[in-house]
Design a protein around this motif. Structure first.
Motif, mmCIF file in Angstrom:
data_model
loop_
_atom_site.group_PDB
_atom_site.id
_atom_site.type_symbol
_atom_site.label_atom_id
_atom_site.label_comp_id
_atom_site.label_asym_id
_atom_site.label_seq_id
_atom_site.Cartn_x
_atom_site.Cartn_y
_atom_site.Cartn_z
ATOM 1 N N UNK A 1 1.050 -1.471 0.115
ATOM 2 C CA UNK A 1 0.068 0.042 0.324
ATOM 3 C C UNK A 1 0.542 1.549 0.272
ATOM 4 N N UNK A 2 0.424 2.400 -0.724
ATOM 5 C CA UNK A 2 1.073 3.723 -0.889
ATOM 6 C C UNK A 2 0.353 4.277 -0.679
ATOM 7 N N UNK A 3 0.651 5.070 0.738
ATOM 8 C CA UNK A 3 0.339 6.520 0.791
ATOM 9 C C UNK A 3 0.836 7.850 0.414
ATOM 10 N N UNK A 4 0.136 7.558 -0.918
ATOM 11 C CA UNK A 4 0.921 9.125 -1.565
ATOM 12 C C UNK A 4 -0.170 9.869 -2.419
ATOM 13 N N UNK A 5 -0.354 11.432 -1.952
ATOM 14 C CA UNK A 5 -1.407 12.220 -2.256
ATOM 15 C C UNK A 5 -1.487 12.066 -3.918
ATOM 16 N N UNK A 6 -0.206 12.603 -4.051
ATOM 17 C CA UNK A 6 -0.334 12.783 -5.329
ATOM 18 C C UNK A 6 -0.738 11.242 -6.780
ATOM 19 N N UNK A 7 -2.030 11.123 -7.503
ATOM 20 C CA UNK A 7 -2.119 8.836 -7.924
ATOM 21 C C UNK A 7 -1.085 9.318 -8.592
ATOM 22 N N UNK A 8 -0.783 10.153 -9.515
ATOM 23 C CA UNK A 8 0.872 9.376 -10.587
ATOM 24 C C UNK A 8 1.287 9.152 -9.789
ATOM 25 N N UNK A 9 2.142 9.858 -8.972
ATOM 26 C CA UNK A 9 3.425 9.438 -7.935
ATOM 27 C C UNK A 9 3.096 8.158 -7.715
ATOM 28 N N UNK A 10 1.788 7.699 -6.488
ATOM 29 C CA UNK A 10 1.599 6.696 -6.546
ATOM 30 C C UNK A 10 1.473 5.434 -7.663
#
Length: 115
Positions: A90-99
């Motif tokens: 699971x990656x919690x990154x605000x930016x969808x493209x970065x996730x």
């Protein structure tokens, strides 16, 4: 085995930049105030309460942060140590493209060096 991953495109520095947002979201959830994942900028500007700081410090769990190579190597160690036959990342990154990019980088690294 479930692992919270912070391996955005920026490698170690990028992972360090998004970690406070992850910690703030987790603190809010554990304090009964769930909400959307804040951006790194929102987390940096946030006036943390003592309770939020306490919860964030207590609840790091299993978080792997760094380059895709760093994270893949640590995941392999965990699989070897625990005998896990399945991983949920699971990656919690605000930016969808970065996730998405984080998942792509890890998948590429994992496939390039099968255990």
């Amino acid at each position: 085995m479930v692992v919270d991953l912070a391996a955005p495109h920026g490698g170690r520095e990028g992972a360090a930049a998004v970690r406070p947002a992850q910690q703030l979201a987790t603190a809010h959830l554990r304090l009964g105030r769930p909400g959307p994942l804040p951006s790194p900028e929102e987390a940096a500007a946030h006036a943390w309460t003592a309770a939020e700081r306490h919860v964030a410090a207590q609840g790091t769990g299993l978080v792997l942060a760094g380059t895709a190579g760093d994270v893949a190597a640590r995941l392999r160690e965990l699989v070897d140590t625990t005998g896990a036959d399945e991983l949920m990342v699971v990656t919690q990154v605000h930016d969808h493209a970065e996730r998405e990019r984080s998942y792509e980088l890890l998948a590429r690294e994992w496939s390039a060096h099968p255990g």
